[in-house]
Structure formats: C-alpha cells, structure tokens
Design a protein around this motif. Structure first.
Motif, PDB file in Angstrom:
ATOM      1  N   LEU A   1       0.803  -1.115   0.035  1.00 41.19           N
ATOM      2  CA  LEU A   1      -0.151  -0.019  -0.187  1.00 41.19           C
ATOM      3  C   LEU A   1       0.748   1.107  -0.225  1.00 41.19           C
ATOM      4  N   LEU A   2       2.137   1.160   0.611  1.00 36.66           N
ATOM      5  CA  LEU A   2       2.911   2.368   0.677  1.00 36.66           C
ATOM      6  C   LEU A   2       3.468   2.576  -1.006  1.00 36.66           C
ATOM      7  N   GLU A   3       3.934   1.433  -1.518  1.00 34.42           N
ATOM      8  CA  GLU A   3       4.062   1.440  -2.862  1.00 34.42           C
ATOM      9  C   GLU A   3       3.281   2.130  -3.825  1.00 34.42           C
ATOM     10  N   LYS A   4       1.678   1.747  -3.493  1.00 36.77           N
ATOM     11  CA  LYS A   4       0.726   2.370  -4.184  1.00 36.77           C
ATOM     12  C   LYS A   4      -0.665   1.978  -3.615  1.00 36.77           C
ATOM     13  N   PRO A   5      -1.416   3.061  -3.110  1.00 37.36           N
ATOM     14  CA  PRO A   5      -2.639   2.751  -2.819  1.00 37.36           C
ATOM     15  C   PRO A   5      -3.551   1.977  -3.408  1.00 37.36           C
TER      16      PRO A   5
ATOM     17  N   SER B   1      -7.005  -1.313  -3.859  1.00 36.91           N
ATOM     18  CA  SER B   1      -8.288  -1.899  -3.450  1.00 36.91           C
ATOM     19  C   SER B   1      -7.968  -3.246  -3.043  1.00 36.91           C
ATOM     20  N   GLY B   2      -8.597  -4.047  -2.343  1.00 31.16           N
ATOM     21  CA  GLY B   2      -8.482  -5.473  -2.151  1.00 31.16           C
ATOM     22  C   GLY B   2      -8.210  -6.340  -3.263  1.00 31.16           C
ATOM     23  N   LEU B   3      -9.018  -6.165  -4.334  1.00 32.09           N
ATOM     24  CA  LEU B   3      -8.752  -6.904  -5.572  1.00 32.09           C
ATOM     25  C   LEU B   3      -7.144  -6.375  -6.276  1.00 32.09           C
ATOM     26  N   GLU B   4      -7.184  -5.152  -6.234  1.00 31.14           N
ATOM     27  CA  GLU B   4      -5.807  -4.720  -6.915  1.00 31.14           C
ATOM     28  C   GLU B   4      -4.682  -5.435  -6.245  1.00 31.14           C
ATOM     29  N   LEU B   5      -4.934  -5.364  -4.770  1.00 34.49           N
ATOM     30  CA  LEU B   5      -3.676  -6.111  -3.940  1.00 34.49           C
ATOM     31  C   LEU B   5      -3.634  -7.557  -4.322  1.00 34.49           C
ATOM     32  N   THR B   6      -4.809  -8.308  -4.336  1.00 33.91           N
ATOM     33  CA  THR B   6      -4.884  -9.561  -4.862  1.00 33.91           C
ATOM     34  C   THR B   6      -3.943  -9.660  -6.071  1.00 33.91           C
ATOM     35  N   ARG B   7      -4.180  -9.036  -6.894  1.00 33.11           N
ATOM     36  CA  ARG B   7      -3.444  -9.120  -8.177  1.00 33.11           C
ATOM     37  C   ARG B   7      -1.943  -8.815  -8.289  1.00 33.11           C
ATOM     38  N   ARG B   8      -1.666  -7.826  -7.405  1.00 30.45           N
ATOM     39  CA  ARG B   8      -0.135  -7.647  -7.072  1.00 30.45           C
ATOM     40  C   ARG B   8       0.440  -8.750  -6.451  1.00 30.45           C
ATOM     41  N   PHE B   9      -0.197  -9.521  -5.542  1.00 30.10           N
ATOM     42  CA  PHE B   9       0.155 -10.292  -4.649  1.00 30.10           C
ATOM     43  C   PHE B   9       0.384 -11.624  -5.626  1.00 30.10           C
ATOM     44  N   ASP B  10      -0.318 -11.591  -6.684  1.00 29.28           N
ATOM     45  CA  ASP B  10      -0.050 -12.688  -7.784  1.00 29.28           C
ATOM     46  C   ASP B  10       1.115 -12.402  -8.417  1.00 29.28           C
ATOM     47  N   LYS B  11       1.817 -11.175  -8.540  1.00 30.38           N
ATOM     48  CA  LYS B  11       2.998 -11.018  -9.488  1.00 30.38           C
ATOM     49  C   LYS B  11       4.060 -10.409  -8.182  1.00 30.38           C
ATOM     50  N   SER B  12       4.563  -9.340  -8.392  1.00 32.11           N
ATOM     51  CA  SER B  12       6.029  -9.029  -7.697  1.00 32.11           C
ATOM     52  C   SER B  12       5.836  -9.224  -6.321  1.00 32.11           C
ATOM     53  N   ILE B  13       4.952  -8.683  -5.473  1.00 33.11           N
ATOM     54  CA  ILE B  13       5.143  -9.121  -4.036  1.00 33.11           C
ATOM     55  C   ILE B  13       4.919 -10.768  -3.872  1.00 33.11           C
ATOM     56  N   GLY B  14       4.095 -11.358  -4.558  1.00 33.80           N
ATOM     57  CA  GLY B  14       3.997 -12.643  -4.435  1.00 33.80           C
ATOM     58  C   GLY B  14       5.187 -13.499  -4.598  1.00 33.80           C
TER      59      GLY B  14
END
Lengths: 180, 180
Positions: A11-15, A17-30
DNA sequence: CCTTACATGTAAGCTGTTACATGATTTT
DNA sequence: AAAATCATGTAACAGCTTACATGTAAGG
C-alpha cells in the motif's frame, strides 16, 4: 506474522483496493510472499480497525463497490519497527525433499515425472525473473530503493537457478538408478 | 498436508516413541520438515485412529509411559501413494526478502545487523551439512537409498550456499549505500 | 434481460504455535 | 523427600485454505 507488513509495504508503494492488492500478490510481491484474496480482505479489515490504514476519503464504501486504502502514519511507523526488528530465519519446509526421502524407503514409483515437471516450472520462473531484471534494472547504479529491489529480485533468480541445477542433477542420478 | 507423511517416513526408517520422533525432527528430518512435539503427538493419535500405525505390542500404554509406534501396511501404502502423486511447488514465503522490500520504502534502519546475523547462522548450518556429508556419504557409489538421501542433503548444502553467497552480496551493497 | 467479469465478504476446517498440565523415572 | 528430567497430553489461539455467498457493472 508477516502478512499485515506485506500489505503495508504494497500500500505504501501504491494505494490499492482489495482486488488490486490480490493481483499484485500474484505478481511482484507474491514472488516472496503469497496471499489469497480472503487473507487480504480479512487483514485489511484488521489493519483499518487498528488505525494503521484508512479507506481513501474520495470513495464511499458499499458492498460490491470498490474500496481503496492508504497507509496512515501509524502504519508506516509499525512497518519501520517490524523491518528493523531482529528475526530468526524459519526452518525449511519442502515437500519435494520430503518425498525424495520417503522414496528412499517406499520406492521411487511416479516421482521422476514430477521432478521433470518441477524442473520445467522452475525454468519458466527463472526466465520470467530474468526478463523482469532486463526490463526494470538496466546496468548502472540507480537509486538506493531500486538497488534494494534489485537485490530481492536477485535472490529470486539465484533461488530458481539453484532449483534448476539441483533438479537437473537429481534427474541424472535417477537415470543411473536401477529401474523399479 | 505433509506432516503425517513425514512421520510415516520417520517411523519406517525406525519405529519410535513421540519424544524420540521429536528429537529426530530436530535433526535429520527437521532439516527439510520441522515439527513440534504437540504436532507430533496429535498426528500420532490421528494416524493410529486411521489404522496407518500402531503401538508396538510389547509395550502397554499409560500416561507418562513410553509408547512406541510402527507403521502398518496401510500406512506404507498411503506413503507410497502420496510420494508418487503429482504436487505443485509451494510459493516462496520469506520474511527477510519481504523486509528488504519494505526497507526500500521505510528505510534500512536496523536491518543490516540482522543480515549479518543471518549470514552467520547460514554459515554454521552449511558447515554442519558438510560435516554430515563427510561422515555419512564417503566418495563412491553406495546403495540407491543412500544416493537418494545424499541427494536430499545436497539440496540443503546448495541452499545454504545460495544464502551465504546472496547475503554476502547484499552486505556489500549495503556498504555502498548512502548512510541513513 | 442474461451472462460475464468485477469486487467484497462469510464460514468452516485444518495446520501450526504457545502455554500449560500430568504422571513416571532418575538423580541428589 | 525434593528436584530435575523424561514422556505424553490438553487447551486456546492465530494463520492459512477452500468453498461458498452476495452485490455491482458492463457487454451482448
């Protein structure tokens, strides 16, 4: 207990929503911390209740409506505290190694095909990481934040390199083993 | 769901009591699958209820009395089935990499000391694995079971080699970073 | 309208962690 | 007899996984 801190970082890298976070956890963070959408929604609720994040004022919350979050000062402080804290490395838990050890007792029936499959998966992952490195981290020094992120990506690359190397070696061993 | 299979493997290698298993999970088996004594006792109960293991006939069970288990044919069959099954590799979950990514956002305060500590821990683990290799797997071919077990140990050695190498590189990067 | 994709959420079950409880055996 | 150690077990909780439930928005 690292999921809340993974979310704070994202969220600090970029505010989001829940679904957007889920997408990002499937990529870079994940790539080094995976999470499902249920984990994320539940944790977002806790973080908000604890006053570490808040919904963006612009959007009005409603079921089925998009709801974006941003990190509050208290959240940033908690993340900084956790990041600097001393933590022990977690012991390894790897099913494939366990299965190989089991195979030494009950036989190798069926496991060789899965070793091949894993080798293929790790090769793909390695190729993906190398592509990201080529695209996002061109030669040259860059900003300190980029150098840290590159370092993390390097760990991913080196880990996949280890797995492909070890699996290749393992399959060579299998080819020399007496047939079941 | 691998803990029952880790226990079955350990019991096939050598029938044991709960505490003996716990000790073994702190050593050899625990190098790639860790478990606490509570997990082990609970799982032993389930495995017995499911008819996969049984208490050695020689010993009469009583609270506070030693109670050893051995694997039944159904248990061996289940382990063989699981070992040959196709399974996806689990996504990585590493706190240290997450903290480094967080440090790129909230600052590197305090993390360098922990990198040094981790490097030291991984060096010790690597030395321990190398000692085991020297002692248990002398050069030469050996039995197929030994070659499989050596392969598993090799994964441990290569993994620790990766970590020591990567952490060394990371600390070099830190020494070039502008001071906080 | 109907379907599909988007978006958030609830519930149940399983695994793992931490703290504590109890009895048996050995040592001092 | 007390203390330490061995050995098994209970209870409560936190975290993760899987399946399902509900509502919104957009395209045909």
């Amino acid at each position: 207990m690292s999921l809340p801190h993974a979310i704070l970082t994202a969220l600090l890298e970029k505010p989001s929503s829940g679904l957007e976070l889920t997408r990002r956890f499937d990529k870079s963070i994940g790539y080094f911390w995976s999470a499902t959408h249920q984990q994320i929604y539940r944790e977002l609720g806790k973080l908000e209740a604890d006053g570490l994040i808040r919904t963006l004022p612009s959007e009005q919350p409603a079921r089925g409506q998009k709801k974006s979050y941003e990190v509050l000062p208290a959240g940033r402080a908690e993340l900084a505290r956790w990041t600097g804290e001393s933590q022990d490395p977690k012991p390894l838990r790897d099913t494939l190694l366990l299965r190989l050890r089991a195979a030494a007792v009950v036989g190798t029936e069926g496991i060789e095909a899965d070793l091949r499959r894993h080798l293929d998966l790790h090769r793909r992952q390695l190729a993906e990481y190398r592509e990201i490195e080529r695209r996002d981290f061109p030669p040259g020094k860059g900003e300190p934040e980029d150098r840290l992120r590159h370092l993390v990506l390097r760990a991913g690359i080196d880990l996949e390199t280890f797995w492909t190397g070890w699996l290749t070696h393992a399959l060579e061993e299998f080819s020399e083993l007496p047939p079941a």
